[in-house]
Write a protein that holds these residues in place. Structure first.
Motif, PDB file in Angstrom:
ATOM      1  N   ALA A   1      -3.694   1.246   3.323  1.00 49.75           N
ATOM      2  CA  ALA A   1      -3.404   0.132   4.220  1.00 49.75           C
ATOM      3  C   ALA A   1      -4.614  -0.180   5.076  1.00 49.75           C
ATOM      4  O   ALA A   1      -5.007  -1.328   5.247  1.00 49.75           O
ATOM      5  CB  ALA A   1      -2.205   0.476   5.103  1.00 49.75           C
ATOM      6  N   ARG A   2      -5.250   0.880   5.585  1.00 48.30           N
ATOM      7  CA  ARG A   2      -6.385   0.681   6.480  1.00 48.30           C
ATOM      8  C   ARG A   2      -7.579   0.111   5.723  1.00 48.30           C
ATOM      9  O   ARG A   2      -8.229  -0.829   6.166  1.00 48.30           O
ATOM     10  CB  ARG A   2      -6.739   2.019   7.127  1.00 48.30           C
ATOM     11  CG  ARG A   2      -7.320   1.865   8.503  1.00 48.30           C
ATOM     12  CD  ARG A   2      -7.378   3.193   9.217  1.00 48.30           C
ATOM     13  NE  ARG A   2      -6.055   3.696   9.564  1.00 48.30           N
ATOM     14  CZ  ARG A   2      -5.790   4.990   9.764  1.00 48.30           C
ATOM     15  NH1 ARG A   2      -6.737   5.881   9.597  1.00 48.30           N
ATOM     16  NH2 ARG A   2      -4.589   5.374  10.101  1.00 48.30           N
TER      17      ARG A   2
ATOM     18  N   ARG B   1      -7.116  -3.515   4.827  1.00 47.68           N
ATOM     19  CA  ARG B   1      -7.341  -4.379   5.978  1.00 47.68           C
ATOM     20  C   ARG B   1      -8.836  -4.564   6.239  1.00 47.68           C
ATOM     21  O   ARG B   1      -9.315  -5.670   6.479  1.00 47.68           O
ATOM     22  CB  ARG B   1      -6.689  -3.708   7.176  1.00 47.68           C
ATOM     23  CG  ARG B   1      -6.506  -4.589   8.318  1.00 47.68           C
ATOM     24  CD  ARG B   1      -5.908  -3.749   9.433  1.00 47.68           C
ATOM     25  NE  ARG B   1      -5.822  -4.548  10.606  1.00 47.68           N
ATOM     26  CZ  ARG B   1      -4.869  -5.445  10.786  1.00 47.68           C
ATOM     27  NH1 ARG B   1      -3.936  -5.612   9.895  1.00 47.68           N
ATOM     28  NH2 ARG B   1      -4.856  -6.172  11.871  1.00 47.68           N
TER      29      ARG B   1
ATOM     30  N   PRO C   1       0.828  -1.199   0.000  1.00 50.68           N
ATOM     31  CA  PRO C   1       0.000   0.000   0.000  1.00 50.68           C
ATOM     32  C   PRO C   1       0.868   1.257   0.000  1.00 50.68           C
ATOM     33  O   PRO C   1       1.958   1.271   0.577  1.00 50.68           O
ATOM     34  CB  PRO C   1      -0.781  -0.103   1.315  1.00 50.68           C
ATOM     35  CG  PRO C   1      -0.353  -1.324   2.002  1.00 50.68           C
ATOM     36  CD  PRO C   1       0.693  -2.001   1.215  1.00 50.68           C
ATOM     37  N   ALA C   2       0.361   2.301  -0.667  1.00 52.12           N
ATOM     38  CA  ALA C   2       1.172   3.508  -0.821  1.00 52.12           C
ATOM     39  C   ALA C   2       0.797   4.589   0.180  1.00 52.12           C
ATOM     40  O   ALA C   2       1.452   5.606   0.258  1.00 52.12           O
ATOM     41  CB  ALA C   2       1.028   4.048  -2.239  1.00 52.12           C
ATOM     42  N   SER C   3      -0.271   4.380   0.934  1.00 53.14           N
ATOM     43  CA  SER C   3      -0.641   5.404   1.911  1.00 53.14           C
ATOM     44  C   SER C   3      -1.294   4.740   3.108  1.00 53.14           C
ATOM     45  O   SER C   3      -1.693   3.586   3.061  1.00 53.14           O
ATOM     46  CB  SER C   3      -1.613   6.398   1.287  1.00 53.14           C
ATOM     47  OG  SER C   3      -2.842   5.747   1.057  1.00 53.14           O
ATOM     48  N   ARG C   4      -1.369   5.514   4.187  1.00 50.84           N
ATOM     49  CA  ARG C   4      -2.000   5.040   5.410  1.00 50.84           C
ATOM     50  C   ARG C   4      -3.426   4.591   5.112  1.00 50.84           C
ATOM     51  O   ARG C   4      -3.885   3.561   5.576  1.00 50.84           O
ATOM     52  CB  ARG C   4      -2.031   6.209   6.398  1.00 50.84           C
ATOM     53  CG  ARG C   4      -1.513   5.879   7.747  1.00 50.84           C
ATOM     54  CD  ARG C   4      -1.059   7.138   8.446  1.00 50.84           C
ATOM     55  NE  ARG C   4       0.282   7.512   8.055  1.00 50.84           N
ATOM     56  CZ  ARG C   4       0.879   8.632   8.439  1.00 50.84           C
ATOM     57  NH1 ARG C   4       0.256   9.483   9.193  1.00 50.84           N
ATOM     58  NH2 ARG C   4       2.113   8.886   8.053  1.00 50.84           N
TER      59      ARG C   4
END
Lengths: 248, 306
Positions: free
Chosen positions: B24-25, B28, B18-21
């Motif tokens: 990623a969230r 998930r 993933p390239a950003s927070r």
């Protein structure tokens, strides 16, 4: 040269078990110092006692000339950091690499977080692509690199390494060891490294201490160990064991 | 949306790097959602709960009659018909309207109990587990004392002391339902407190407060959410039980338990008066149970390597 870590008569007692029995040791600044011995010899306990994770019964620990009390303050953790043995257990399962690296910066109130995280990841050979991954999306070697980045992000002068490669397979081991060597040279770090692998210790460390049952057996230089110029029987046995199986 | 864009969005969500927070969230969350939605029954449970939310939100639109004012002269104890889907009660009130408005009270009870009891349990459990020693002993003995009482009896005692009413019923249920959460949170805490990743944070110089709040609590939350969801059925039943005994919601509030209590008198001749709210309680409890089971599969940290 002053001593980065000086330990005098260190005793660690868990309940009634004496895990360390009056160990003394001096690590010079910029040196890489090894601790070897079989399992249960107290080498990991020694590292834990320095960081304050193990109960010190008596003895003194001095880091960069400052004697340590019962509790460690934040300044101590900016000087001394540790890399754990098991990369599968040392990263929080619900945090991204980014979050993991941000935590120490947040605790110590360091402002230039973004830059430091990027630099730390570059330094350990993980690009930006790894920044937002979770631990389960990384291999063992990558995890250990993240653990090293986390330890380095506070820019400590001393790094404690608790068998940093024993959970990795041979080729990855070499990569991680080379990375550690490189980081040490660049940042002029002091290493205190625990391992049961004599080959790794002789490769990484200038001096080493052999431990058994919570006591120091003897102190050697790497060249003495390579040349088998040892004085104690225990060390000789260790050396023989490290040569592996020999076909009769 | 074409099939291609859907495909590329899925790839974006499931990306290994993933390239950003945010990515990623979301990724998930998407993985959890896939695991959850693979369970058909859990989806049914979720639909029931969504339906409950919708009914509660639009009660004014959905209910054809007033829930509290009835037609005493013409409409007492009528059987289910086109005009009154679930019939009418002894005061001539439309039971369907009362059930629709009752959804609000059910949600009110469930949500209030959850947001009072779960944080108390989480806090007590994680602090006890992480601190150990005397703190642990004292906190857990207090928990044991609360656990030793039968839940409904303790709730009864509290309501008797505080006075009847739905707010006091909520308080009484919350006070009696936090101990199991504290136990769960403590057990989870004990399994992680000695792990290397917690030690690593200690070695960063983090305060115990920070460790509990930011590193241990997030690990306990998923098992707690599962447990709370599974307990919601029990909470509804306890609230209904208190209502039934006359210690929960007071007339004319359309609370389902109280409705059953008032229907009890005519249960042999006018069965629908008690049966309709009973069925509502049954369906909603079932919905929460199914949802909780699904969440266990989706959120349990031990299933798969989340």
């Amino acid at each position: 040269m002053t001593a980065a870590i000086a330990i005098q008569g260190l005793e660690v007692v868990f309940d009634r078990f004496r895990a360390l029995k009056g160990v003394s040791l001096e690590v010079r600044e910029g040196e890489s110092y090894g601790l070897v011995g079989e399992s249960g010899s107290g080498k990991s306990t020694l590292l834990k006692a320095i960081t304050g994770l193990a109960p010190v019964a008596s003895g003194t620990v001095t880091v960069n000339g400052k004697p340590l009390g019962k509790t460690r303050d934040k300044a101590f953790y900016r000087e001394v950091q540790m890399v754990f043995q098991d990369p599968y257990g040392s990263l929080h399962p619900r945090q991204t690499v980014d979050r993991l690296l941000q935590e120490p910066l947040a605790i110590h109130g360091i402002a230039d977080g973004e830059k430091r995280i990027e630099r730390a990841l570059d330094e350990v050979g993980l690009g930006k692509g790894f920044r937002f991954r979770y631990a389960h999306q990384l291999s063992g070697g990558q995890r250990q690199r993240v653990a090293i980045a986390r330890a380095l992000i506070l820019e400590p002068s001393i790094l404690l390494l608790d068998e940093p490669t024993s959970a990795l397979d041979a080729s990855v081991q070499a990569e991680v060891l080379n990375l550690l060597e490189e980081v040490r040279r660049r940042r002029k770090l002091t290493f205190l490294m625990v391992s049961h692998d004599l080959a790794i210790i002789t490769h990484m460390c200038e001096r080493l201490m052999v431990m058994q049952n919570g006591e120091a057996v003897e102190t050697l230089t790497a060249s003495q160990l390579i040349g088998h110029r040892v004085s104690e029987d225990y060390t000789r046995n260790l050396l023989r064991a490290s040569e592996g199986f020999v076909r009769a | 949306m074409s099939a291609e864009t859907i495909q590329s969005r899925r790839e974006w969500l499931l990306s290994d790097r993933p390239a950003s927070r945010l990515q990623a969230r979301l990724g998930r969350a998407y993985v959890s959602w896939r695991r959850f939605s693979a369970n058909r029954l859990a989806l049914v449970g979720m639909l029931i709960i969504i339906a409950l939310l919708v009914v509660a939100a639009f009660a004014d639109v959905l209910a054809p009659y007033s829930p509290t004012v009835g037609d005493l002269k013409n409409a007492r104890l009528l059987a289910p018909s086109a005009a009154h889907w679930f019939g009418t009660d002894d005061l001539g009130r439309d039971i369907y309207s009362r059930i629709v408005y009752g959804a609000r009270w059910t949600l009110y009870v469930v949500i209030l109990v959850a947001i009072i009891a779960a944080p108390i349990g989480l806090l007590v459990g994680t602090v006890a587990g992480y601190a150990g020693g005397w703190t642990d002993t004292i906190l857990m003995r207090v928990t044991d004392i609360f656990l030793a009482f039968p839940k409904l009896v303790l709730a009864l005692a509290f309501v008797a002391a505080l006075g009847p009413g739905i707010e006091n019923a909520v308080l009484a249920i919350a006070i009696t339902s936090w101990p199991p959460y504290a136990r769960i949170a403590r057990a989870e805490t004990l399994t992680v407190r000695n792990s290397d990743y917690i030690k690593a944070v200690q070695l960063m110089g983090a305060s115990p407060f920070r460790i509990v709040l930011r590193h241990i609590m997030p690990l306990c939350i998923s098992s707690l959410i599962i447990r709370v969801t599974l307990d919601m059925a029990g909470i509804i039943l306890t609230a209904a039980g208190l209502g039934f005994l006359g210690l929960g919601a007071q007339p004319p509030l359309p609370e389902w338990g109280a409705m059953i209590a008032s229907g009890r008198r005519f249960i042999l001749d006018q069965w629908w008066v008690a049966a309709a709210p009973g069925a509502a309680i049954l369906i909603v409890s079932l919905g929460f149970n199914l949802l909780g089971d699904g969440l266990r599969d989706a959120l349990d940290p031990r299933s798969g390597d989340q």
